[in-house]
Design a protein around this motif. Structure first.
Motif, PDB file in Angstrom:
ATOM      1  N   TYR A  66       0.840  -1.206   0.000  1.00  0.00           N
ATOM      2  CA  TYR A  66       0.000   0.000   0.000  1.00  0.00           C
ATOM      3  C   TYR A  66       0.872   1.252   0.000  1.00  0.00           C
ATOM      4  O   TYR A  66       2.069   1.203   0.284  1.00  0.00           O
ATOM      5  CB  TYR A  66      -0.963   0.015   1.193  1.00  0.00           C
ATOM      6  CG  TYR A  66      -0.300   0.072   2.552  1.00  0.00           C
ATOM      7  CD1 TYR A  66      -0.095   1.291   3.192  1.00  0.00           C
ATOM      8  CD2 TYR A  66       0.125  -1.091   3.195  1.00  0.00           C
ATOM      9  CE1 TYR A  66       0.511   1.350   4.443  1.00  0.00           C
ATOM     10  CE2 TYR A  66       0.733  -1.042   4.441  1.00  0.00           C
ATOM     11  CZ  TYR A  66       0.930   0.181   5.063  1.00  0.00           C
ATOM     12  OH  TYR A  66       1.530   0.241   6.292  1.00  0.00           O
TER      13      TYR A  66
ATOM     14  N   ASP B 185      -4.571   6.179   3.024  1.00  0.00           N
ATOM     15  CA  ASP B 185      -3.924   4.925   2.609  1.00  0.00           C
ATOM     16  C   ASP B 185      -4.661   4.335   1.415  1.00  0.00           C
ATOM     17  O   ASP B 185      -5.880   4.390   1.328  1.00  0.00           O
ATOM     18  CB  ASP B 185      -3.944   3.897   3.755  1.00  0.00           C
ATOM     19  CG  ASP B 185      -2.725   4.040   4.660  1.00  0.00           C
ATOM     20  OD1 ASP B 185      -2.005   5.044   4.530  1.00  0.00           O
ATOM     21  OD2 ASP B 185      -2.513   3.139   5.499  1.00  0.00           O
TER      22      ASP B 185
ATOM     23  N   HIS C 150       0.526   5.877   0.587  1.00  0.00           N
ATOM     24  CA  HIS C 150      -0.184   6.859   1.409  1.00  0.00           C
ATOM     25  C   HIS C 150      -0.206   8.193   0.670  1.00  0.00           C
ATOM     26  O   HIS C 150       0.828   8.687   0.233  1.00  0.00           O
ATOM     27  CB  HIS C 150       0.544   6.975   2.750  1.00  0.00           C
ATOM     28  CG  HIS C 150      -0.094   7.916   3.715  1.00  0.00           C
ATOM     29  ND1 HIS C 150      -1.265   7.616   4.371  1.00  0.00           N
ATOM     30  CD2 HIS C 150       0.266   9.156   4.138  1.00  0.00           C
ATOM     31  CE1 HIS C 150      -1.600   8.632   5.162  1.00  0.00           C
ATOM     32  NE2 HIS C 150      -0.689   9.577   5.039  1.00  0.00           N
TER      33      HIS C 150
END
Lengths: 548, 162
Positions: free
Chosen positions: A82, A346, A84
């Motif tokens: 992931y 996120d 951000h």
């Protein structure tokens, strides 16, 4: 959007190769961490609590689908799956290995991306209105000047070692969606009586430990002088900005201590010397850059809203997430990356890939990152909203909370950051859970809740209508509550209401503030309007008299 | 300290005269701004080249009217992060048309040479004995420039038009 030519491509490629060599030198022990630090910072690589963090520039928030897929690839291969989204409209990765950096930079360079100047005491990524080019209320497209400023600021030899970091934002609409008054330089495009475009120039805004709203030093700067005027501001600041104390080194302190009038006079004097140099923009150059931002091939459509009813969840989403477009039949779609109970900003690799596909299908292959840590599709046909929404639901990107209390700005906090005093992400999650009920949120209406894990204010707490800041008191995490901030054209700084709270206490206190607002508001009044009418006292009374 | 000039390590012909130290018998000298201001007439009449060294908080405006008598201006970098001298260098070259030697002294690192070169420095007080090699590497790293400065390099904007 802008596309690199051979010069831009060479520039980024050369820089990637150069930094790759510096990383190799570091890994081989040829240079020390102390020697390496300034090099990595100039390329966007921070050392955080647990790992390196790489911040990748998204110039004024504009991304294409190829770039987004590359970011997904990097998240998957080099990070924990992931990324951000940041308040400078950038993307950052929190779990990067130093030895992977040369490969990552070459991957990024292949899609016209990099981390140059995303850190360090230099001119950072220039930010803009995320609706640029499409907003119904737009006067001029700010991206043209953002790109011109981007090139000018890239490895500027005079301004790479400023007293402190330097942030520029450009807005081109009546409504300020770029928070220009909280920037070192804020540029507001508008038109004079003759119908010519120019900038109102604000300087010395900023948040951090000592927040200031920017002051206007020029009402109207003809657009061809934007570079010489910015160069004059930077030159005055570079020579006179304080270097004795890093907490007093931002331009806001210089402007405050000197006075905006005196600072403005110095800028004007310097500008008079350099306005007629190679910095003056030729019309042909501005036109060339403008060409990159030509509107996409919109169809001629009727402005038909009849398909937008039906499923109540869909109707709610449409009402909350769309904004007015210049072209009939088109709309701007805000895509929330702050779902209930998840870290704001996120985004997973699967969401990035899925969103890139949606951008290709419904938005001419482009998308925007917002300073509120969300995404935007700027040119969606209204008749595509239903299938778009259905796919966003599948991706977990259909939370209808744009401009509502659960759509928070939040810094990474103590979970990642070496500077933080307190965690911010878990608090954001708790707050979004407390206010999860859509009816309740809708009833509360437009409100901005911003939170930071420390006084450095990466989560913009001073300019949230409600702001929360983490402080460290006797080794326990404590949160202070501020009310009355605004990030828009009526920008204002919030004021601390009273003593701080623990994590559960602050959630209760926010709820109490909201309930007080609901009691006090007059018909149609937004939170900030009520607060400005009644002042802090009624809130203070309720919050601090509630049973502990 | 090795002095880098024209890409080569060279002998520094100047004698550095700190504060109110005694002047040498002859030859080029490099004095502080305060010395220059206090003994200007005598220094103008000095039989050899005179250089003036400016601290980071001393603007070149202080010597702007004297530049015809000054062969070398040395600008101090007390730390590589203190970038004031980049502006001073441009002002000397572009505003005051200074054509003598412009020297970077203090915390001068190889990574900064490229920026210093672009704003008009042409000599560098280096720490490293390998400075000449490092200079070559630094020069080869980047070939695209976006900002018009006093150097003769063509910016990307200019090249696009040609």
């Amino acid at each position: 959007m802008y596309q690199y030519d051979e010069f831009d491509a060479d520039f980024v490629q050369e820089r990637a190769v150069q930094f790759g060599r510096q990383v190799e030198d570091r890994l081989a022990g040829k240079i020390t961490e102390e020697q390496f630090r300034p090099l990595r910072l100039m390329n966007g690589l921070y050392l955080q609590l647990h790992a390196y963090m790489l911040r990748i520039n998204v110039p004024y928030g504009c991304l294409n689908s190829t770039q987004m897929r590359k970011l997904a690839h990097i998240a998957r291969v080099f990070d924990k799956g992931y990324g951000h989204l940041t308040t400078r409209q950038n993307m950052q990765f929190n779990w990067i290995k130093l030895s992977d950096m040369p490969a990552i930079l070459l991957e990024l360079a292949s899609v016209e991306m990099h981390g140059i100047q995303s850190s360090g005491n230099c001119i950072r990524n220039i930010t803009a209105d995320e609706y640029a080019g499409s907003a119904a209320d737009e006067i001029e497209d700010p991206r043209v000047y953002c790109e011109i400023l981007r090139q000018w600021s890239s490895l500027h030899p005079e301004f790479s070692f400023l007293p402190r970091k330097f942030k520029i934002a450009v807005s081109g609409s009546d409504r300020d969606r770029a928070v220009i008054k909280a920037h070192d330089i804020g540029l507001r495009l508008h038109k004079n009586e003759a119908g010519e475009a120019g900038f109102e120039v604000f300087v010395g805004g900023g948040l951090g430990r000592t927040p200031f709203i920017g002051k206007s030093i020029r009402d109207f700067l003809p657009t061809q002088h934007v570079l010489s005027y910015c160069e004059a501001i930077l030159r005055v600041y570079n020579q006179l900005g304080r270097r004795d104390n890093k907490y007093k080194a931002r331009i806001k302190i210089l402007v405050h201590e000197m006075g905006a009038d005196v600072f403005g006079e110095k800028v004007e004097k310097e500008w008079a010397e350099i306005r007629e140099t190679a910095l003056e923009l030729a019309d042909s150059e501005t036109a060339r850059i403008r060409g990159f931002f030509a509107p996409p091939a919109h169809e001629k459509l009727d402005d038909d809203d009849s398909d937008l009813a039906g499923d109540p969840a869909f109707a709610t989403w449409v009402e909350q997430q769309t904004a007015g477009h210049k072209k009939p039949g088109y709309t701007i779609v805000n895509v929330s990356c702050s779902p209930v109970g998840k870290p704001p900003g996120d985004i997973s690799a699967a969401q990035m890939d899925g969103f890139a596909d949606l951008a290709d299908t419904y938005n001419f292959g482009e998308m925007r990152v917002t300073h509120n840590q969300n995404l935007v599709l700027t040119d969606v046909r209204k008749k595509d909203l239903l299938p778009l929404w259905q796919k966003l639901v599948t991706l977990g990107l259909a939370t209808p909370n744009h401009g509502l209390i659960s759509d928070t700005i939040c810094c990474p906090g103590l979970d990642y950051c070496a500077l933080a005093n307190a965690r911010s992400i878990p608090l954001a999650e708790k707050l979004s859970e407390r206010f999860a009920d859509q009816q309740k949120q809708k009833d509360i209406g437009e409100i901005y809740l911003n939170m930071s894990g420390c006084i450095n204010a990466c989560g913009h707490h001073h300019i949230g209508n409600i702001g929360i800041v983490g402080v460290d008191k006797k080794n326990s995490e404590l949160y202070q509550l501020m009310l009355g901030g605004s990030a828009e054209e009526d920008a204002s700084l919030g004021k601390i209401l009273g003593r701080g709270f623990d994590e559960d206490g602050i959630v209760d206190a926010v709820e109490c503030v909201i309930n007080t607002y609901i009691e006090l508001r007059e018909a149609g009044e937004k939170f900030i309007e009520t607060y400005r009418r009644v002042g802090p006292d009624p809130f203070k009374e309720k919050v601090y008299s509630a049973p502990a | 300290m090795p002095l880098l000039r024209d890409g080569k390590i060279t002998e520094d012909p100047y004698t550095r005269v700190v504060g109110s130290d005694e002047l040498p018998g002859e030859g080029p000298i490099l004095v502080d701004l305060s010395r220059w201001q206090a003994e200007r007439d005598a220094l103008v009449a000095w039989g050899s080249e005179v250089g003036v060294q400016l601290a980071a908080d001393e603007s070149p405006a202080a010597i702007a009217l004297d530049l015809e008598h000054i062969a070398l201006v040395a600008l101090e970098f007390p730390a590589f992060t203190d970038g004031r001298a980049y502006s001073y260098a441009r002002l000397l070259r572009e505003r005051h048309r200074f054509e003598g030697e412009l020297r970077a002294v203090g915390d001068v690192l190889i990574e900064q040479l490229h920026f210093m070169d672009r704003v008009g420095f042409d000599s560098f007080d280096m720490k490293s004995a390998e400075a000449a090699e490092e200079w070559k590497t630094a020069q080869a790293d980047m070939s695209v420039w976006y900002q018009p400065t006093g150097d003769e390099r063509a910016t990307a904007t200019r090249l696009r038009r040609s």
